[in-house]
Design an enzyme around this catalytic site. Structure first.
Site, short mmCIF file in Angstrom:
data_model
loop_
_atom_site.label_atom_id
_atom_site.label_comp_id
_atom_site.label_asym_id
_atom_site.label_seq_id
_atom_site.Cartn_x
_atom_site.Cartn_y
_atom_site.Cartn_z
N CYS A 206 -47.06 -32.75 9.26
CA CYS A 206 -48.46 -33.10 9.55
C CYS A 206 -49.20 -33.36 8.24
O CYS A 206 -49.77 -34.42 8.05
CB CYS A 206 -49.13 -31.98 10.35
SG CYS A 206 -48.40 -31.73 11.98
N ASN B 24 -54.41 -25.61 6.00
CA ASN B 24 -54.01 -26.64 5.05
C ASN B 24 -54.92 -26.70 3.84
O ASN B 24 -54.45 -26.85 2.70
CB ASN B 24 -53.98 -28.01 5.74
CG ASN B 24 -52.87 -28.16 6.75
OD1 ASN B 24 -53.01 -28.90 7.71
ND2 ASN B 24 -51.76 -27.46 6.56
#
Length: 306
Positions: A180, A211
């Site tokens: 991703c 993230n």
């Protein structure tokens, strides 16, 4: 007030008010989504971690080290450290990954994967038992991405080709989940190391907070390991979405934030004695990396859509 929270809450509000409702997508859960959103941080001024809700920063940082330092695809490394976030994408003891529910994606429908009504079955082989296949840390090791970046930052920091790409077409069909957060681009201005993080599919409730904290930490570690200072981080979200079963929790987070604000960002510390990226402690204690005085408004449990 934390800068990350300001940007994050505004993004969540925008997705809820302006996003497109997608009733049928890969996981089968449904989303509200926006295209092409960005976040920007000056890492020299603030370490970006949400304080409007709790982020499990140790798990986030250890996952990043699993990918770029350990360069592993074996989820048992994470389990040994109490991290279970990859369990839903791990192959079994025979090296077979079965997606539960949802649909097979474009990257799945090629050699090596069998399409099923409820997703897919991926027979990787016994050598891939307990792994996520040819994804993330496996790609880093296969292409020597961390070593190459460290070397260029030390020997030719004005290079304009400092890219780490986890999206390699040859290995997508045998990845339990294609990356991703798939690409980083690095740029040195003066003494400062800057990074652009590209995320193809951003689970804004669960994945995005992880993230941002992960790659901010990676920037700090790489900067210290190569004689630089941290600069800016630009985060580019191709498909920024909230799953339908996350929206009520996000609305509560927004409500509390709008009523009372949130605590200031915490202090970030890395051991100044460590100058080798591979020497930072990656045990469960995470001895060389600390987020101190971390306060937050609430804890929210969101379901994971596999």
């Amino acid at each position: 007030m934390a800068n990350f929270d300001e940007q994050y809450i505004a993004l969540c509000e925008k997705i809820i008010s302006e996003g497109h409702t997608i009733g049928s997508e890969r996981t089968g859960v449904g989303t509200r989504k926006l295209f092409g959103q960005t976040l920007r941080f000056d890492l020299s001024k603030e370490f970006p971690i949400l304080t409007s809700k709790f982020v499990g920063w140790k798990s986030a940082i250890l996952e990043m080290l699993w990918i770029y330092q350990e360069q592993s695809n074996d989820v048992r490394w994470l389990k040994d450290r109490g991290i279970k976030i990859w369990d839903g994408w791990a192959a079994d003891e025979n090296g077979v990954y079965k997606q539960v529910g949802g649909k097979a994606g474009m990257a799945d429908l090629s050699k090596g994967a069998k399409k099923q009504d409820g997703g897919r079955e991926l027979k990787l082989g016994s050598e891939y038992a307990h792994t996520i296949g040819t994804a993330y840390g496996w790609i880093v090791k296969q292409y020597g991405l961390t070593d190459r970046l460290l070397n260029v930052l030390k020997t030719n920091p004005q290079d304009r080709r400092m890219i780490m790409s986890l999206w390699q077409e040859e290995y997508l069909a045998t990845a339990c989940l294609p990356s991703c957060a798939w690409n980083t681009q690095w740029c040195v201005t003066g003494k400062k190391l800057n990074v652009t993080l590209n995320i193809r599919s951003s689970d804004v409730a669960l994945g995005l907070p992880y993230n941002v904290t992960q790659y901010a930490t990676l920037a700090h570690l790489l900067a210290q390991s190569t004689g630089h200072e941290v600069g800016e981080m630009l985060v580019v979200l191709n498909d920024a979405h909230l799953y339908s079963n996350q929206i009520e929790g996000i609305k509560e987070q927004i409500r509390v934030y709008r009523e009372k604000g949130c605590p200031p960002p915490p202090k970030f510390w890395i051991n100044p004695k460590i100058k080798d990226f591979y020497k930072f402690d990656n045990t469960k204690e995470l001895k060389d990396i600390k987020i101190m005085d971390y306060e937050y408004n609430m804890k929210i449990s969101f379901p994971v859509s596999v």
